[in-house]
Design an enzyme around this catalytic site. Structure first.
Site, short mmCIF file in Angstrom:
data_model
loop_
_atom_site.label_atom_id
_atom_site.label_comp_id
_atom_site.label_asym_id
_atom_site.label_seq_id
_atom_site.Cartn_x
_atom_site.Cartn_y
_atom_site.Cartn_z
N TYR A 1 -25.10 -25.07 4.52
CA TYR A 1 -24.61 -25.39 3.18
C TYR A 1 -25.68 -25.07 2.14
CZ TYR A 1 -20.56 -28.05 4.88
OH TYR A 1 -19.38 -28.42 5.47
N ASP B 1 -14.85 -31.56 1.21
CA ASP B 1 -14.26 -32.61 0.39
C ASP B 1 -13.68 -32.06 -0.91
OD1 ASP B 1 -14.94 -34.65 2.17
OD2 ASP B 1 -16.94 -34.87 1.30
#
Length: 261
Positions: free
Chosen positions: A109, A51
């Protein structure tokens, strides 16, 4: 010929990974640089779209080309044409059955928190700043409730387009190094905003506002509105993608570079 690349980028100035018409993206910059080296239009496929404001040290992409180039052309040559906040880390010619997204078996992540009462002067776009002390041990204990296959409806974005809310989280670890807290999470795949929504709720637990039992309650409720607000994007890094061993892709240090592996 199909080529795979390892990519890292500072996402601060980009409107996410995906190519868009009126705003700049990481994909658009990379395709522009690759097309220049290949002397033909290049379109890339990535392991996972990030994002706006989110970074990567271990993004993987692939593309097809008729251009015959040395592998160094896809690293050194492409890097010359990329902005300073995007870089190719490695390149490898792969078999035609390799796909950056569909061949991947897991993604990983790391979410970096700067936990100190005063704001940082450097790395401010690469960490999320939380002034109030966070208990990383309570956060780690609570995070273990995410491990395994669950319905993550309470932790997906309201506009998430994934057909299924089920994901299999392989491991979650919350550790501290001085003023830095790292939330390290690996799963088969992630829903839109899933990592940041998980971190947002773990922060509530780290602040002492909720107990670790809140997490299984949220999973059972399957209601996004019951969980904590989404954590800020600037602390999030895509650090690794796992593929079957037979593809023999390079393995580098995960990063971010200020983290000790």
């Amino acid at each position: 010929m199909r080529v795979a690349l390892g990519i890292e980028y500072d996402g601060s100035k980009y409107f996410g990974w995906q190519r868009q018409v009126e705003v700049d993206s990481v994909q658009a910059q990379l395709e522009r640089a690759l097309s220049k080296v290949a002397n033909e239009p290049i379109s890339v496929h990535c392991a996972g779209r990030t994002d706006t404001g989110v970074h990567a040290t271990g993004q993987v992409v692939h593309f097809d080309t008729d251009a015959i180039r040395k592998e160094s052309a896809w690293t050194l040559g492409v890097n010359v044409s990329l902005p300073d906040d995007i870089a190719v880390r490695w390149a490898k010619v792969v078999d035609e059955d390799f796909h950056a997204r569909f061949s991947a078996t897991a993604r990983r992540y790391r979410y970096m928190i700067y936990n100190y009462q005063l704001r940082p002067g450097i790395l401010r776009s690469g960490v999320s700043h939380y002034r109030t002390h966070l208990d990383e041990n309570k956060m780690h204990e609570a995070a273990q409730h995410f491990v395994g296959e669950h319905d993550f409806t309470s932790f997906r974005a309201l506009h998430c387009q994934s057909k299924s809310p089920n994901r299999n989280v392989h491991e979650v670890n919350v550790t501290r190094q001085g003023m830095y807290i790292c939330v390290d999470i690996k799963a088969n795949a992630f829903l839109h905003h899933m990592v940041r929504n998980i971190v947002g709720s773990l922060i509530e637990i780290g602040l002492g506002h909720q107990s670790h039992e809140w997490i299984p309650e949220l999973l059972a409720l399957k209601d996004r509105s019951k969980a904590a607000p989404t954590a800020k994007p600037n602390g999030l890094y895509m650090v690794d993608v796992t593929y079957p061993e037979h593809f023999q892709l390079p393995k580098l240090a995960l990063g971010p570079l200020f983290m000790l592996d």
